[in-house]
Design a protein around this motif. Structure first.
Motif, PDB file in Angstrom:
ATOM      1  N   THR A 160       0.831  -1.204   0.000  1.00  0.00           N
ATOM      2  CA  THR A 160       0.000   0.000   0.000  1.00  0.00           C
ATOM      3  C   THR A 160       0.863   1.250   0.000  1.00  0.00           C
ATOM      4  OG1 THR A 160      -1.717  -1.187   1.231  1.00  0.00           O
ATOM      5  CG2 THR A 160      -1.834   1.219   1.231  1.00  0.00           C
ATOM      6  N   LEU A 161       1.933   1.220   0.773  1.00  0.00           N
ATOM      7  CA  LEU A 161       2.839   2.361   0.825  1.00  0.00           C
ATOM      8  C   LEU A 161       3.489   2.596  -0.534  1.00  0.00           C
ATOM      9  CD1 LEU A 161       4.650   4.520   2.053  1.00  0.00           C
ATOM     10  CD2 LEU A 161       6.045   2.696   3.082  1.00  0.00           C
ATOM     11  N   GLU A 162       3.966   1.541  -1.163  1.00  0.00           N
ATOM     12  CA  GLU A 162       4.620   1.703  -2.466  1.00  0.00           C
ATOM     13  C   GLU A 162       3.644   2.233  -3.507  1.00  0.00           C
ATOM     14  OE1 GLU A 162       7.139  -0.912  -5.763  1.00  0.00           O
ATOM     15  OE2 GLU A 162       6.677  -1.772  -3.800  1.00  0.00           O
ATOM     16  N   ALA A 163       2.418   1.767  -3.477  1.00  0.00           N
ATOM     17  CA  ALA A 163       1.414   2.269  -4.421  1.00  0.00           C
ATOM     18  C   ALA A 163       1.177   3.760  -4.217  1.00  0.00           C
ATOM     19  CB  ALA A 163       0.111   1.496  -4.253  1.00  0.00           C
ATOM     20  N   ALA A 164       1.171   4.210  -2.964  1.00  0.00           N
ATOM     21  CA  ALA A 164       0.992   5.634  -2.677  1.00  0.00           C
ATOM     22  C   ALA A 164       2.168   6.446  -3.201  1.00  0.00           C
ATOM     23  CB  ALA A 164       0.835   5.844  -1.176  1.00  0.00           C
ATOM     24  N   VAL A 165       3.374   5.885  -3.120  1.00  0.00           N
ATOM     25  CA  VAL A 165       4.560   6.585  -3.631  1.00  0.00           C
ATOM     26  C   VAL A 165       4.479   6.732  -5.143  1.00  0.00           C
ATOM     27  CG1 VAL A 165       7.065   6.477  -3.890  1.00  0.00           C
ATOM     28  CG2 VAL A 165       6.019   5.851  -1.704  1.00  0.00           C
ATOM     29  N   TYR A 166       4.082   5.666  -5.839  1.00  0.00           N
ATOM     30  CA  TYR A 166       3.953   5.763  -7.299  1.00  0.00           C
ATOM     31  C   TYR A 166       2.856   6.760  -7.683  1.00  0.00           C
ATOM     32  CZ  TYR A 166       7.170   2.019  -8.688  1.00  0.00           C
ATOM     33  OH  TYR A 166       8.301   1.272  -8.937  1.00  0.00           O
ATOM     34  N   ASP A 167       1.772   6.788  -6.924  1.00  0.00           N
ATOM     35  CA  ASP A 167       0.728   7.785  -7.191  1.00  0.00           C
ATOM     36  C   ASP A 167       1.278   9.200  -7.008  1.00  0.00           C
ATOM     37  OD1 ASP A 167      -1.129   5.846  -7.770  1.00  0.00           O
ATOM     38  OD2 ASP A 167      -2.071   5.878  -5.785  1.00  0.00           O
ATOM     39  N   LEU A 168       2.103   9.380  -5.991  1.00  0.00           N
ATOM     40  CA  LEU A 168       2.724  10.681  -5.751  1.00  0.00           C
ATOM     41  C   LEU A 168       3.597  11.087  -6.938  1.00  0.00           C
ATOM     42  CD1 LEU A 168       3.515  13.035  -3.756  1.00  0.00           C
ATOM     43  CD2 LEU A 168       5.397  11.542  -3.014  1.00  0.00           C
ATOM     44  N   ILE A 169       4.401  10.152  -7.406  1.00  0.00           N
ATOM     45  CA  ILE A 169       5.279  10.440  -8.550  1.00  0.00           C
ATOM     46  C   ILE A 169       4.441  10.816  -9.770  1.00  0.00           C
ATOM     47  CG2 ILE A 169       6.964   9.459 -10.145  1.00  0.00           C
ATOM     48  CD1 ILE A 169       7.905   7.651  -7.820  1.00  0.00           C
ATOM     49  N   ASP A 170       3.424  10.006 -10.056  1.00  0.00           N
ATOM     50  CA  ASP A 170       2.599  10.245 -11.245  1.00  0.00           C
ATOM     51  C   ASP A 170       1.862  11.584 -11.157  1.00  0.00           C
ATOM     52  OD1 ASP A 170       3.429   7.845 -12.273  1.00  0.00           O
ATOM     53  OD2 ASP A 170       1.642   6.743 -11.655  1.00  0.00           O
ATOM     54  N   SER A 171       1.517  12.002  -9.944  1.00  0.00           N
ATOM     55  CA  SER A 171       0.779  13.267  -9.794  1.00  0.00           C
ATOM     56  C   SER A 171       1.590  14.457 -10.267  1.00  0.00           C
ATOM     57  CB  SER A 171       0.368  13.469  -8.333  1.00  0.00           C
ATOM     58  OG  SER A 171       1.483  13.806  -7.514  1.00  0.00           O
ATOM     59  N   THR A 172       2.918  14.351 -10.205  1.00  0.00           N
ATOM     60  CA  THR A 172       3.763  15.479 -10.609  1.00  0.00           C
ATOM     61  C   THR A 172       3.831  15.619 -12.124  1.00  0.00           C
ATOM     62  OG1 THR A 172       5.762  14.107 -10.484  1.00  0.00           O
ATOM     63  CG2 THR A 172       5.165  15.363  -8.518  1.00  0.00           C
ATOM     64  N   LEU A 173       3.316  14.648 -12.864  1.00  0.00           N
ATOM     65  CA  LEU A 173       3.195  14.824 -14.312  1.00  0.00           C
ATOM     66  C   LEU A 173       2.104  15.837 -14.645  1.00  0.00           C
ATOM     67  CD1 LEU A 173       3.541  11.139 -15.546  1.00  0.00           C
ATOM     68  CD2 LEU A 173       5.148  13.007 -15.971  1.00  0.00           C
ATOM     69  N   GLU A 174       1.125  15.930 -13.770  1.00  0.00           N
ATOM     70  CA  GLU A 174       0.037  16.894 -13.971  1.00  0.00           C
ATOM     71  C   GLU A 174       0.423  18.282 -13.477  1.00  0.00           C
ATOM     72  OE1 GLU A 174      -2.659  16.157 -15.606  1.00  0.00           O
ATOM     73  OE2 GLU A 174      -2.055  14.057 -15.836  1.00  0.00           O
ATOM     74  N   ALA A 175       1.089  18.323 -12.324  1.00  0.00           N
ATOM     75  CA  ALA A 175       1.491  19.622 -11.755  1.00  0.00           C
ATOM     76  C   ALA A 175       2.582  19.396 -10.723  1.00  0.00           C
ATOM     77  CB  ALA A 175       0.308  20.328 -11.110  1.00  0.00           C
ATOM     78  N   PRO A 176       3.621  20.224 -10.715  1.00  0.00           N
ATOM     79  CA  PRO A 176       4.664  20.097  -9.697  1.00  0.00           C
ATOM     80  C   PRO A 176       4.108  20.360  -8.299  1.00  0.00           C
ATOM     81  CG  PRO A 176       5.383  21.506 -11.506  1.00  0.00           C
ATOM     82  CD  PRO A 176       3.909  21.299 -11.671  1.00  0.00           C
ATOM     83  N   ILE A 177       4.831  19.865  -7.302  1.00  0.00           N
ATOM     84  CA  ILE A 177       4.485  20.119  -5.909  1.00  0.00           C
ATOM     85  C   ILE A 177       5.227  21.377  -5.462  1.00  0.00           C
ATOM     86  CG2 ILE A 177       4.580  19.201  -3.558  1.00  0.00           C
ATOM     87  CD1 ILE A 177       4.698  16.386  -4.847  1.00  0.00           C
ATOM     88  N   ILE A 178       4.513  22.342  -4.916  1.00  0.00           N
ATOM     89  CA  ILE A 178       5.130  23.590  -4.476  1.00  0.00           C
ATOM     90  C   ILE A 178       5.624  23.408  -3.040  1.00  0.00           C
ATOM     91  CG2 ILE A 178       4.828  26.065  -4.149  1.00  0.00           C
ATOM     92  CD1 ILE A 178       4.617  25.036  -7.059  1.00  0.00           C
ATOM     93  N   ILE A 179       6.930  23.593  -2.841  1.00  0.00           N
ATOM     94  CA  ILE A 179       7.559  23.471  -1.532  1.00  0.00           C
ATOM     95  C   ILE A 179       7.914  24.871  -1.042  1.00  0.00           C
ATOM     96  CG2 ILE A 179       9.401  22.376  -0.192  1.00  0.00           C
ATOM     97  CD1 ILE A 179       7.576  20.382  -1.655  1.00  0.00           C
ATOM     98  N   THR A 180       7.427  25.206   0.146  1.00  0.00           N
ATOM     99  CA  THR A 180       7.666  26.541   0.688  1.00  0.00           C
ATOM    100  C   THR A 180       8.383  26.437   2.025  1.00  0.00           C
ATOM    101  OG1 THR A 180       5.651  27.359  -0.348  1.00  0.00           O
ATOM    102  CG2 THR A 180       6.603  28.714   1.399  1.00  0.00           C
ATOM    103  N   SER A 181       9.477  27.163   2.144  1.00  0.00           N
ATOM    104  CA  SER A 181      10.189  27.267   3.418  1.00  0.00           C
ATOM    105  C   SER A 181      10.208  28.731   3.827  1.00  0.00           C
ATOM    106  CB  SER A 181      11.614  26.732   3.291  1.00  0.00           C
ATOM    107  OG  SER A 181      12.424  27.651   2.572  1.00  0.00           O
ATOM    108  N   SER A 182      10.833  29.013   4.954  1.00  0.00           N
ATOM    109  CA  SER A 182      10.897  30.398   5.413  1.00  0.00           C
ATOM    110  C   SER A 182      11.798  31.245   4.530  1.00  0.00           C
ATOM    111  CB  SER A 182      11.402  30.442   6.856  1.00  0.00           C
ATOM    112  OG  SER A 182      12.653  29.782   6.970  1.00  0.00           O
ATOM    113  N   ASN A 183      12.618  30.613   3.700  1.00  0.00           N
ATOM    114  CA  ASN A 183      13.578  31.358   2.887  1.00  0.00           C
ATOM    115  C   ASN A 183      13.344  31.251   1.381  1.00  0.00           C
ATOM    116  OD1 ASN A 183      15.179  32.271   5.110  1.00  0.00           O
ATOM    117  ND2 ASN A 183      16.083  30.220   5.244  1.00  0.00           N
ATOM    118  N   ALA A 184      12.597  30.224   0.933  1.00  0.00           N
ATOM    119  CA  ALA A 184      12.478  30.028  -0.516  1.00  0.00           C
ATOM    120  C   ALA A 184      11.250  29.206  -0.839  1.00  0.00           C
ATOM    121  CB  ALA A 184      13.737  29.339  -1.058  1.00  0.00           C
TER     122      ALA A 184
END
Length: 517
Positions: free
Chosen positions: A278-302
């Protein structure tokens, strides 16, 4: 690598000025050009002029940058030479950073020696862009993993790269093949204050080099270790190294199964997921989701965009070995929980050196990648005239590995488009080769880049050679903690003692176990 060092690499001309070979003995002195982050008080450096073209008696020369670490027990029993793969890895820096482990593994009685292979390093790089780092970055960015455009776009970029290299590197392009590097090894041996015999430890592509030099000069091989063995027959004779991906998806699955086994105290994902499938399937879903749109990562500096390319970059690096798995699991846990406004997440991603956070990383990586494409392309004779000719090869790789099958287009298409052929190419024989002393081959049970099968395939060519299997995850044995492995390698180097055929070594540290610094 420092930016200044990188730019120096990119602007240097690949071919040294013509000069006669003078005194050939190696004169050692303190190393002046190692990065500050690789302290090595005992390291000594030198250069050795060798013929650019071993088939031409009046050839000009190139300088091989060489590094030596004297044996801790003197007088030494001689020297062990190293190649860390790629092809194209700058061997001196890796040796300096791996000093303690390799010194112990060889019994503390040998000087350790490595040189940056031709086509790499600061003295003779494949400088295909005429020294312009922005042009290099543009070529790197031109390759894509987008499944809708990847084949045609990557084919076009491979042609661009091949033409740039032909235009800017005609003085060195046909002289960087493995057979000439094998002769460089023997040139170094000839100038060391040793017995004239080669002792060699090669990793990954370095095993192709090791097998080649052993086949070319079998009577001059004292000790030779091939570690994380590449299928040399595919390397020289096929479009792609298909066997490399044989276990890749299995190793990727191992990241998650060993996480669940380790429990939530050591792997945070085990607190959320009850089973690894189940965990591995969720990881592959996560990877595939970035084909549609990147994941925006926000920190205090960037703020950065984590796209499909960068996520695949992270997971492909993780397959090299369990040392990175705790960080990979933590990053994955934060991404799956959508906790993307996080200084911790940004810091962990920055530590990996992803392209989206480290803009210079593509330039650094491509300075090496050009050497990889050039050496592989020169060693192979297969060339493609059209994309349609290559599409079945790309499709086979994608079918063979879901996680990595689409990341090697630039290597496969780059080699198929390459415009140089190696001036010398060893073509065999590859049967019944008897070295002066039998070789030792090392392989991990779960290696996502060079499966243990390849070690047995290569061993079949060399009489009385023995494969030692280590029951570990990872690419090569350098990152493996195993007292059994240490004892076996020491026994081979010091006494020439080989393990029994079929013998295996266990490990002392499991994935996600805490490691003492």
């Amino acid at each position: 690598m420092k930016v200044a060092t990188l730019l120096n690499i990119l602007v240097l001309v690949g071919l040294n000025q013509a000069k006669p070979i003078q005194s050939r003995s190696i004169q050692w002195s303190p190393c002046a050009d190692l990065p500050q982050e690789i302290p090595c008080d005992t390291c000594e450096c030198s250069t050795l002029p060798v013929p650019l073209d071993y088939t031409n008696s009046s050839s000009t020369t190139i300088d091989l940058p060489i590094l030596r670490i004297p044996a801790t027990e003197q007088p030494s029993k001689g020297s062990v030479l190293f190649n860390f793969g790629g092809p194209g890895a700058e061997a001196r820096q890796i040796l300096a950073s791996s000093e303690k482990k390799l010194m112990a593994a060889t019994g503390n009685v040998y000087d350790l020696v490595a040189f940056d292979p031709r086509g790499t390093g600061i003295n003779n790089p494949m400088n295909c862009t005429g020294g312009d780092p922005l042009e290099l970055l543009a070529i790197a960015k031109g390759f894509t993993l987008n499944p809708d455009t990847a084949p045609s776009q990557n084919w076009a970029q491979s042609k661009v790269l091949a033409d740039r290299c032909l235009r800017n590197q005609s003085d060195i392009g046909e002289f960087i093949g493995t057979a000439f590097v094998a002769r460089d090894l023997m040139s170094v041996v000839d100038e060391l204050d040793d017995d004239g015999m080669l002792r060699f430890w090669g990793f990954s592509y370095g095993t192709v080099l090791g097998a080649t030099v052993a086949a070319m000069f079998p009577s001059r091989i004292d000790r030779i270790v091939l570690d994380a063995v590449t299928n040399l027959h595919e390397y020289y004779n096929d479009w792609a190294d298909y066997e490399e991906w044989l276990q890749t998806d299995e190793v990727f699955s191992g990241i998650w199964s060993t996480c669940i086994d380790a429990g939530p105290d050591r792997c945070p994902l085990a607190a959320v997921y009850n089973d690894s499938a189940t965990l591995e399937a969720a990881v592959y879903d996560l990877i595939d989701s970035t084909l549609e749109a990147p994941i925006i990562i926000t920190s205090s500096n960037a703020t950065v965009a984590l796209d499909y390319h960068n996520l695949k970059q992270m997971y492909s690096s993780s397959i090299y070995g369990p040392a990175s798995w705790p960080a990979t699991a933590t990053i994955t846990a934060l991404l799956l929980a959508n906790e993307t406004e996080s200084d911790e997440l940004y810091t962990l991603l920055a530590a990996i050196g992803l392209d989206c956070i480290s803009p210079l990383n593509p330039i650094i990586a491509w300075a090496t990648t050009i050497a990889t494409i050039g050496i592989r392309g020169s060693d192979r004779v297969l060339r493609a005239e059209s994309l349609s000719q290559m599409e079945p090869i790309l499709a086979r790789l994608r079918q063979q590995s879901r996680i990595l099958g689409d990341i090697s287009d630039f290597l496969i298409l780059g080699g198929a488009s390459w415009r140089f052929e190696a001036k010398e190419r060893y073509t065999g024989p590859w049967e019944n080769i008897t070295t002066q002393h039998p070789m030792l081959l090392l392989g991990n049970t779960w290696d996502g880049y060079t499966p243990i099968r390849s070690a047995y395939n290569t061993s079949a060519s060399f009489v009385d050679s023995v494969v030692l299997e280590v029951e570990a995850y990872g690419h090569g044995t350098l990152g493996v903690a195993s007292e059994c492995l240490m004892q076996k390698t020491q026994a081979y180097w010091v006494n020439g003692t080989l393990p029994e055929p079929g013998e295996k070594c266990g490990i002392d540290v499991k994935p996600y176990d805490p490691v003492d610094e």
